[in-house]
Design a protein around this motif. Sequence first.
Motif, mmCIF file in Angstrom:
data_model
loop_
_atom_site.group_PDB
_atom_site.id
_atom_site.type_symbol
_atom_site.label_atom_id
_atom_site.label_comp_id
_atom_site.label_asym_id
_atom_site.label_seq_id
_atom_site.Cartn_x
_atom_site.Cartn_y
_atom_site.Cartn_z
ATOM 1 N N PHE A 51 7.216 -4.595 -11.653
ATOM 2 C CA PHE A 51 6.032 -3.822 -11.320
ATOM 3 C C PHE A 51 5.529 -3.083 -12.547
ATOM 4 O O PHE A 51 6.293 -2.705 -13.429
ATOM 5 C CB PHE A 51 6.340 -2.827 -10.192
ATOM 6 C CG PHE A 51 6.662 -3.505 -8.895
ATOM 7 C CD1 PHE A 51 5.655 -4.112 -8.163
ATOM 8 C CD2 PHE A 51 7.958 -3.546 -8.419
ATOM 9 C CE1 PHE A 51 5.944 -4.752 -6.966
ATOM 10 C CE2 PHE A 51 8.256 -4.186 -7.232
ATOM 11 C CZ PHE A 51 7.240 -4.788 -6.496
ATOM 12 N N PHE A 68 2.169 -2.117 -8.142
ATOM 13 C CA PHE A 68 3.098 -1.012 -8.369
ATOM 14 C C PHE A 68 4.148 -0.867 -7.269
ATOM 15 O O PHE A 68 5.119 -0.130 -7.429
ATOM 16 C CB PHE A 68 2.315 0.297 -8.522
ATOM 17 C CG PHE A 68 1.424 0.298 -9.742
ATOM 18 C CD1 PHE A 68 1.872 0.804 -10.953
ATOM 19 C CD2 PHE A 68 0.155 -0.245 -9.694
ATOM 20 C CE1 PHE A 68 1.068 0.783 -12.083
ATOM 21 C CE2 PHE A 68 -0.659 -0.279 -10.823
ATOM 22 C CZ PHE A 68 -0.196 0.228 -12.017
ATOM 23 N N SER A 69 3.951 -1.548 -6.146
ATOM 24 C CA SER A 69 4.934 -1.511 -5.062
ATOM 25 C C SER A 69 4.677 -2.670 -4.113
ATOM 26 O O SER A 69 3.516 -3.047 -3.891
ATOM 27 C CB SER A 69 4.827 -0.190 -4.285
ATOM 28 O OG SER A 69 5.662 -0.220 -3.130
ATOM 29 N N ASP A 70 5.752 -3.232 -3.552
ATOM 30 C CA ASP A 70 5.578 -4.258 -2.525
ATOM 31 C C ASP A 70 6.089 -3.764 -1.168
ATOM 32 O O ASP A 70 6.382 -4.561 -0.282
ATOM 33 C CB ASP A 70 6.260 -5.568 -2.923
ATOM 34 C CG ASP A 70 7.774 -5.432 -3.047
ATOM 35 O OD1 ASP A 70 8.287 -4.297 -2.933
ATOM 36 O OD2 ASP A 70 8.452 -6.450 -3.271
ATOM 37 N N ASP A 71 6.143 -2.446 -1.009
ATOM 38 C CA ASP A 71 6.661 -1.853 0.219
ATOM 39 C C ASP A 71 5.578 -1.530 1.244
ATOM 40 O O ASP A 71 5.854 -0.876 2.254
ATOM 41 C CB ASP A 71 7.446 -0.573 -0.094
ATOM 42 C CG ASP A 71 8.751 -0.868 -0.811
ATOM 43 O OD1 ASP A 71 9.313 -1.952 -0.582
ATOM 44 O OD2 ASP A 71 9.205 -0.013 -1.600
ATOM 45 N N LYS A 103 0.205 7.096 -6.700
ATOM 46 C CA LYS A 103 1.484 7.816 -6.831
ATOM 47 C C LYS A 103 1.822 8.549 -5.532
ATOM 48 O O LYS A 103 2.965 8.508 -5.057
ATOM 49 C CB LYS A 103 1.405 8.820 -7.981
ATOM 50 C CG LYS A 103 1.408 8.196 -9.367
ATOM 51 C CD LYS A 103 1.282 9.292 -10.430
ATOM 52 C CE LYS A 103 1.328 8.737 -11.845
ATOM 53 N NZ LYS A 103 1.152 9.810 -12.863
ATOM 54 N N ILE A 106 2.839 6.063 -2.718
ATOM 55 C CA ILE A 106 4.184 5.518 -2.885
ATOM 56 C C ILE A 106 5.243 6.541 -2.468
ATOM 57 O O ILE A 106 6.226 6.209 -1.801
ATOM 58 C CB ILE A 106 4.393 5.043 -4.339
ATOM 59 C CG1 ILE A 106 3.548 3.786 -4.602
ATOM 60 C CG2 ILE A 106 5.867 4.758 -4.617
ATOM 61 C CD1 ILE A 106 3.487 3.352 -6.054
ATOM 62 N N ASN A 109 5.174 6.817 1.290
ATOM 63 C CA ASN A 109 5.758 5.624 1.907
ATOM 64 C C ASN A 109 7.276 5.608 1.793
ATOM 65 O O ASN A 109 7.968 5.118 2.692
ATOM 66 C CB ASN A 109 5.173 4.365 1.276
ATOM 67 C CG ASN A 109 5.265 3.168 2.192
ATOM 68 O OD1 ASN A 109 4.973 3.270 3.382
ATOM 69 N ND2 ASN A 109 5.651 2.029 1.664
ATOM 70 N N ASP A 110 7.809 6.143 0.711
ATOM 71 C CA ASP A 110 9.263 6.255 0.578
ATOM 72 C C ASP A 110 9.834 7.098 1.711
ATOM 73 O O ASP A 110 10.884 6.773 2.281
ATOM 74 C CB ASP A 110 9.631 6.877 -0.773
ATOM 75 C CG ASP A 110 9.449 5.904 -1.937
ATOM 76 O OD1 ASP A 110 9.335 4.686 -1.685
ATOM 77 O OD2 ASP A 110 9.408 6.367 -3.089
ATOM 78 N N LYS A 118 6.553 2.073 7.696
ATOM 79 C CA LYS A 118 5.853 2.062 6.412
ATOM 80 C C LYS A 118 4.347 2.008 6.630
ATOM 81 O O LYS A 118 3.875 1.723 7.744
ATOM 82 C CB LYS A 118 6.318 0.878 5.557
ATOM 83 C CG LYS A 118 6.044 -0.489 6.138
ATOM 84 C CD LYS A 118 6.606 -1.581 5.221
ATOM 85 C CE LYS A 118 6.340 -2.976 5.780
ATOM 86 N NZ LYS A 118 6.875 -4.030 4.887
#
Length: 240
Positions: A51, A68-71, A103, A106, A109-110, A118
């Motif tokens: 990423f 930057f993320s695949d979540d 930012k 993400i 989502n964490d 999610k």
Amino acid sequence: MNKLLPYVLLIVLCSCKQKEHKSEDVVDSESKSKEIEVIDSVSQPVLEKTFKSFEGLADTTFVRLADFSDDFAYDMRYATENNFLKAKVYDCAECYTRVKTAKALIKANDTFMEKGVKIKFFDCYRPNSVQYKMWAIVPNPQYVADPVKGSIHNKGGAVDITLVDLEGNELDMGTDFDFFGKRAYHDNLDLPEEILVNRKLLKETMEAYGFWSIRTEWWHYNLSAASNDRVANFKWECPD
């Protein structure tokens, strides 16, 4: 008989050697088979997606979130006809935001993923030209921002989202995305408990990471830090 004895012994010896040879072939075959099974069962190294880093990027730079993320999950409605416009107004489905918005998303989502859910996106950055099309259909500032002033979507600081479980199943929020009516209002508490709990989880978590909601749309969240950014009208490139 004595004359035949050497020949009989020779035949017996040859036969034994053939049996021994066949036996060795079977062992080799089984050995190779087991060796292949072992190789096949060895975990291959997982090639992790590389990423991009936010390092060196200004907070106001527009970025593609998937880099930057695949979540996250996506259902970019304006790249389809499944929206209140009944028209496809994005050439392809992409989610762009400013760096500072990415930012915050993400981080939020964490936290959601720690709870087994999610974020799923319906819309992210929206070109100002699309805002004009929306206003022509629904010229009501309760639902659509005046394109002359611009929406925070046009600034890359707003997102339309819901929550899904880690298998991709949407949590019940009471209405579909872009439902224009009181059932979608945050202050409508005359709803089943499950819906209220789901909306509360979404709202409280997003607010904890600097977003604020609007009263009439349970799905819409603005990043406070993006309020003063400039309206944009660029269109992203689509993959070949």
